[in-house]
Design an enzyme around this catalytic site. Structure first.
Site, PDB file in Angstrom:
ATOM      1  N   GLY A 132       2.682   1.591   3.618  1.00 32.26           N
ATOM      2  CA  GLY A 132       3.434   0.365   3.852  1.00 32.26           C
ATOM      3  C   GLY A 132       4.587   0.161   2.885  1.00 32.26           C
TER       4      GLY A 132
ATOM      5  N   ARG B 100      -6.061  22.209   2.561  1.00 32.51           N
ATOM      6  CA  ARG B 100      -5.618  20.852   2.924  1.00 32.51           C
ATOM      7  C   ARG B 100      -4.103  20.810   3.007  1.00 32.51           C
ATOM      8  NH1 ARG B 100      -9.399  16.675   1.893  1.00 32.51           N
ATOM      9  NH2 ARG B 100      -7.778  15.301   2.723  1.00 32.51           N
TER      10      ARG B 100
ATOM     11  N   TYR C 208     -14.747   4.767   9.303  1.00 33.60           N
ATOM     12  CA  TYR C 208     -13.286   4.675   9.308  1.00 33.60           C
ATOM     13  C   TYR C 208     -12.705   5.443  10.495  1.00 33.60           C
ATOM     14  CZ  TYR C 208      -8.486   4.825   7.506  1.00 33.60           C
ATOM     15  OH  TYR C 208      -7.126   4.684   7.353  1.00 33.60           O
TER      16      TYR C 208
ATOM     17  N   GLY D 132       0.809  -1.212   0.000  1.00 35.95           N
ATOM     18  CA  GLY D 132       0.000   0.000   0.000  1.00 35.95           C
ATOM     19  C   GLY D 132       0.843   1.263   0.000  1.00 35.95           C
ATOM     20  N   LEU D 133       0.179   2.378   0.115  1.00 33.94           N
ATOM     21  CA  LEU D 133       0.821   3.690   0.031  1.00 33.94           C
ATOM     22  C   LEU D 133       1.868   3.889   1.127  1.00 33.94           C
ATOM     23  CD1 LEU D 133       1.048   6.578  -1.054  1.00 33.94           C
ATOM     24  CD2 LEU D 133      -1.016   7.151   0.239  1.00 33.94           C
TER      25      LEU D 133
ATOM     26  N   TRP E 200     -15.181  18.488  -6.822  1.00 31.84           N
ATOM     27  CA  TRP E 200     -16.226  18.502  -5.798  1.00 31.84           C
ATOM     28  C   TRP E 200     -15.948  19.589  -4.766  1.00 31.84           C
ATOM     29  CZ3 TRP E 200     -16.242  12.525  -4.602  1.00 31.84           C
ATOM     30  CH2 TRP E 200     -16.703  11.846  -5.736  1.00 31.84           C
TER      31      TRP E 200
ATOM     32  N   SER F 109      -5.532   8.353  11.404  1.00 31.01           N
ATOM     33  CA  SER F 109      -5.888   9.125  10.213  1.00 31.01           C
ATOM     34  C   SER F 109      -6.315  10.525  10.621  1.00 31.01           C
ATOM     35  CB  SER F 109      -7.029   8.431   9.466  1.00 31.01           C
ATOM     36  OG  SER F 109      -7.583   9.279   8.481  1.00 31.01           O
ATOM     37  N   SER F 110      -6.079  11.481   9.740  1.00 34.66           N
ATOM     38  CA  SER F 110      -6.471  12.864  10.038  1.00 34.66           C
ATOM     39  C   SER F 110      -7.989  13.015  10.125  1.00 34.66           C
ATOM     40  CB  SER F 110      -5.921  13.814   8.971  1.00 34.66           C
ATOM     41  OG  SER F 110      -6.347  13.427   7.681  1.00 34.66           O
ATOM     42  N   CYS F 111      -8.742  12.052   9.570  1.00 38.78           N
ATOM     43  CA  CYS F 111     -10.211  12.143   9.655  1.00 38.78           C
ATOM     44  C   CYS F 111     -10.716  11.868  11.070  1.00 38.78           C
ATOM     45  CB  CYS F 111     -10.878  11.204   8.656  1.00 38.78           C
ATOM     46  SG  CYS F 111     -10.748   9.459   9.076  1.00 38.78           S
TER      47      CYS F 111
ATOM     48  N   PRO G 112      -0.750  10.602  10.753  1.00 41.29           N
ATOM     49  CA  PRO G 112      -0.286  11.454   9.649  1.00 41.29           C
ATOM     50  C   PRO G 112      -1.452  12.222   9.039  1.00 41.29           C
ATOM     51  CG  PRO G 112      -0.512   9.208   8.888  1.00 41.29           C
ATOM     52  CD  PRO G 112      -0.826   9.192  10.368  1.00 41.29           C
TER      53      PRO G 112
ATOM     54  N   LYS H 165     -10.468   4.009  13.728  1.00 45.86           N
ATOM     55  CA  LYS H 165      -9.129   4.517  14.028  1.00 45.86           C
ATOM     56  C   LYS H 165      -9.062   5.151  15.419  1.00 45.86           C
ATOM     57  CE  LYS H 165      -6.848   3.331  10.374  1.00 45.86           C
ATOM     58  NZ  LYS H 165      -5.674   2.425  10.484  1.00 45.86           N
TER      59      LYS H 165
ATOM     60  N   HIS I 278      -8.193   8.792  -2.663  1.00 45.51           N
ATOM     61  CA  HIS I 278      -8.311   9.962  -1.801  1.00 45.51           C
ATOM     62  C   HIS I 278      -8.211  11.228  -2.653  1.00 45.51           C
ATOM     63  CE1 HIS I 278      -7.191   6.920   1.272  1.00 45.51           C
ATOM     64  NE2 HIS I 278      -8.023   7.629   2.006  1.00 45.51           N
TER      65      HIS I 278
END
Length: 216
Positions: A17, A211, A137, A14-15, A204, A108-110, A165, A141, A181
């Site tokens: 990892g 950001r 999600y 993944g990104l 959108w 996660s920042s969310c 992060p 987290k 994302h």
């Protein structure tokens, strides 16, 4: 963390990892454990337990999980909550039982409030309502983070190391229109528009949000 420490990298393709995997190899770490989803389903408690029992893992880097963009988060909230909770609980349980020395957990920042005060500070966590579109999600987290902190507090250890992060981008990102994302989706849209000679690209939102991004 020694050069020959037995390090299990979850989500090595993944990104985040893959970036960690490449960095450790570049810096001479020689005892890295990796496996694909078809070899080990991290949502399967029995298989995760068996894997840890036989692997003598010293350090776990938890970069695996179900991730996606706004579309997927909104259409599959149960999957995001259930699968990420399962991965976390299975990994935490197996790591504790097998005396893993350190577990690095990625949040996660969310996890931060939808209308968070700016500039955002670390201690603003849990200070307001979450964004509904990524609620499943975020809750998963937040639960993982609380498990990390609670364990360290109760057992007076620093075994769990949670990191949060901000929005990450880079190689091995997901560029599928309905799964990526924000930054990978924007890159995909502009790339497609360029190839097809479009005069405009529809984005959108209002265009006013700011950001911050982190390259993997």
């Amino acid at each position: 963390m020694k050069k020959n420490s037995k390090i299990f990298i979850q989500g090595h393709k993944g990104l985040i990892g893959s970036a960690i995997h490449n960095n450790l190899i570049t810096n001479g770490y020689t005892n890295l454990i990796i496996c694909e989803h078809k070899e080990l389903d991290l949502t399967d408690n029995k298989k995760v337990s068996e894997f840890f029992n036989k692997s003598n893992i010293e350090i776990v880097i938890m970069a695996a999980g179900k991730v996606g963009g706004i579309n997927e988060n909104q259409s599959q909230p149960f999957e995001f909550l259930f699968k990420n909770l399962s991965i976390q609980l299975n990994t935490f349980s197996a790591a504790i039982k097998n005396n893993v020395k350190k577990i690095i957990f990625f949040g996660s920042s969310c996890m931060y409030p939808k209308f968070c005060r700016q500039p955002m500070e670390e201690n603003f966590l849990n200070s307001g309502e979450l964004e509904r579109s990524s609620m499943g999600y975020a809750i998963a987290k937040l639960s993982g983070l609380e498990l990390c902190l609670s364990y360290n507090k109760q057992y007076k250890e620093n075994r769990f190391i949670p990191l949060i992060p901000n929005s990450v981008y880079g190689p091995n990102d997901n560029f599928k229109p309905n799964q990526g994302h924000v930054l990978s989706s924007l890159i995909q849209k502009f790339h497609k528009a360029k190839l097809q000679n479009h005069n405009e690209v529809e984005l959108w939102g209002s265009g006013s949000p700011r950001r911050e991004f982190l390259h993997s």
